[in-house]
Write a protein that holds these residues in place. Structure first.
Motif, PDB file in Angstrom:
ATOM      1  N   PHE A  71       0.834  -1.199   0.000  1.00  0.00           N
ATOM      2  CA  PHE A  71       0.000   0.000   0.000  1.00  0.00           C
ATOM      3  C   PHE A  71       0.875   1.258   0.000  1.00  0.00           C
ATOM      4  N   VAL A  72       1.990   1.199   0.724  1.00  0.00           N
ATOM      5  CA  VAL A  72       2.925   2.321   0.758  1.00  0.00           C
ATOM      6  C   VAL A  72       3.553   2.543  -0.610  1.00  0.00           C
ATOM      7  N   ILE A  73       3.982   1.453  -1.247  1.00  0.00           N
ATOM      8  CA  ILE A  73       4.609   1.539  -2.575  1.00  0.00           C
ATOM      9  C   ILE A  73       3.629   2.123  -3.589  1.00  0.00           C
ATOM     10  N   GLU A  74       2.406   1.652  -3.566  1.00  0.00           N
ATOM     11  CA  GLU A  74       1.392   2.146  -4.503  1.00  0.00           C
ATOM     12  C   GLU A  74       1.141   3.639  -4.301  1.00  0.00           C
ATOM     13  N   THR A  75       1.038   4.059  -3.043  1.00  0.00           N
ATOM     14  CA  THR A  75       0.780   5.461  -2.739  1.00  0.00           C
ATOM     15  C   THR A  75       1.961   6.340  -3.138  1.00  0.00           C
ATOM     16  N   LEU A  76       3.172   5.892  -2.824  1.00  0.00           N
ATOM     17  CA  LEU A  76       4.364   6.668  -3.196  1.00  0.00           C
ATOM     18  C   LEU A  76       4.482   6.817  -4.704  1.00  0.00           C
ATOM     19  N   SER A  77       4.092   5.785  -5.446  1.00  0.00           N
ATOM     20  CA  SER A  77       4.176   5.864  -6.907  1.00  0.00           C
ATOM     21  C   SER A  77       3.266   6.969  -7.440  1.00  0.00           C
ATOM     22  N   VAL A  78       2.090   7.128  -6.829  1.00  0.00           N
ATOM     23  CA  VAL A  78       1.166   8.192  -7.249  1.00  0.00           C
ATOM     24  C   VAL A  78       1.726   9.560  -6.873  1.00  0.00           C
TER      25      VAL A  78
END
Length: 353
Positions: A290-297
């Motif tokens: 979830f952190v990786i997905e959010t950081l990518s955005v």
């Protein structure tokens, strides 16, 4: 109800959290497996299907007829299973139910607007949704302070003692944790089962952490804080059972999507679990996907605004790999592996204090 039977009929086995957690898991699992096919048929009959964003990768167009709002079913199953098994006098358990209920309402409003107008971007406006999330998160945080008299200390992994008493500022942190996790799971829910298994992995870790934190002997042995939060493990186990039942229908190719009614609610509940177990910082590892997905955005939007250049072919990052022609199953399973490994690391860290 089961705890009431334990008290009235003196059925000792029902007094154990582990037994009631196991019962709640299977109640939620079987209830979801029973109700979901009925809900799918209803959704197909009423055209309650997932509107696809016009900017999504081309392969998503074939999913336009897939029913959505599966979260309504598995959150309902979680609430029913929890109500049958928890001890109602425990305020932390009541707070957990409150979290599920409030965010399920927000998610349902968003899903219903999208389905009604058959437009992916026709849900609640971003500001409106954020406002409702803030109100819900403040309500939950205030509940913890007023009714549960919850400790406001901040704990950091690898330290056996709190590093800071946040006082009234703890509410600000708790609100941020709940809202951030809620939206992070929502961003991740873009491929079949992609958000479901990382959520199950995170819930598994929290069930263990919360049980330890609520157990005087185990928490003392591992040098962890001790609060009366063990009952919340029962609700987390119920959600695990419900999500397991949902995954039966959500695995690729998905027969139904969880929608915002599921993703926003699961994320908010994970944030709540992190708060009451004093694992707000450890949540970064527990919810690594979830952190990786959010950081990518964040990186994509920030880079485009500042440099007019994109970091990824498309964000969130699972779309980036789709654009690179990775098979959907490959993306999903690899993300699952990362989630499971990061949760194992998080559990290993409990002994290092």
């Amino acid at each position: 109800m089961l705890y009431w039977l334990h008290q009235i009929l003196d059925i000792n086995i029902l007094g154990y959290i582990t037994i009631r957690a196991g019962i709640s898991f299977f109640i939620a699992l079987f209830l979801t497996l029973f109700l979901m096919p009925l809900f799918i048929k209803w959704a197909q009959r009423t055209s309650s299907v997932q509107p696809i964003n016009e900017w999504a990768p081309q392969r998503h167009k074939e999913k336009a007829s897939t029913p959505t709002m599966g979260g309504v079913v598995f959150i309902f199953a979680t609430l029913v299973a929890s109500l049958l098994t928890i001890k109602f006098s425990n305020m932390y358990a009541v707070g957990g139910l409150l979290t599920l209920f409030l965010f399920a309402i927000i998610g349902f409003q968003d899903d219903y607007a999208k389905v009604k107008k058959n437009e992916n971007l026709a849900g609640l406006k971003a500001r409106t949704k954020l406002f409702f999330q803030i109100v819900a998160a403040v309500t939950i945080s205030s509940f913890l302070c007023i009714f549960a008299d919850f400790n406001t200390d901040l704990y950091v992994p690898f330290f056996k003692s709190p590093v800071l008493d946040m006082g009234i500022f703890s509410i600000i942190l708790w609100v941020l944790v709940i809202i951030a996790t809620s939206n992070a799971v929502n961003l991740t829910d873009g491929l079949d089962g992609l958000a479901t298994v990382p959520s199950l992995a995170a819930l598994s870790s929290f069930v263990i952490i919360i049980y330890i934190t609520g157990h005087a002997s185990l928490s003392a042995y591992l040098l962890m804080p001790n609060f009366d939060i063990g009952e919340v493990a029962i609700i987390a186990a119920a959600l695990m059972g419900a999500l397991s039942g949902f995954l039966w229908f959500n695995c690729h190719p998905a027969e139904i999507f969880m929608g915002d009614s599921g993703s926003l609610t699961v994320g908010a509940f994970l944030g709540y679990l992190a708060i009451i177990s004093k694992s707000e910082i450890l949540l970064l590892l527990i919810g690594s996907i979830f952190v990786i997905e959010t950081l990518s955005v964040i990186l994509q939007v920030g880079s485009f605004k500042l440099r007019k250049k994109r970091v990824f072919l498309m964000a969130p990052i699972h779309h980036h790999f789709e654009m690179k022609n990775w098979a959907e199953n490959k993306i999903i399973v690899r993300f699952w592996i990362i989630a499971i490994l990061s949760n194992l690391l998080a559990l290993m860290s409990l002994k290092i204090r």
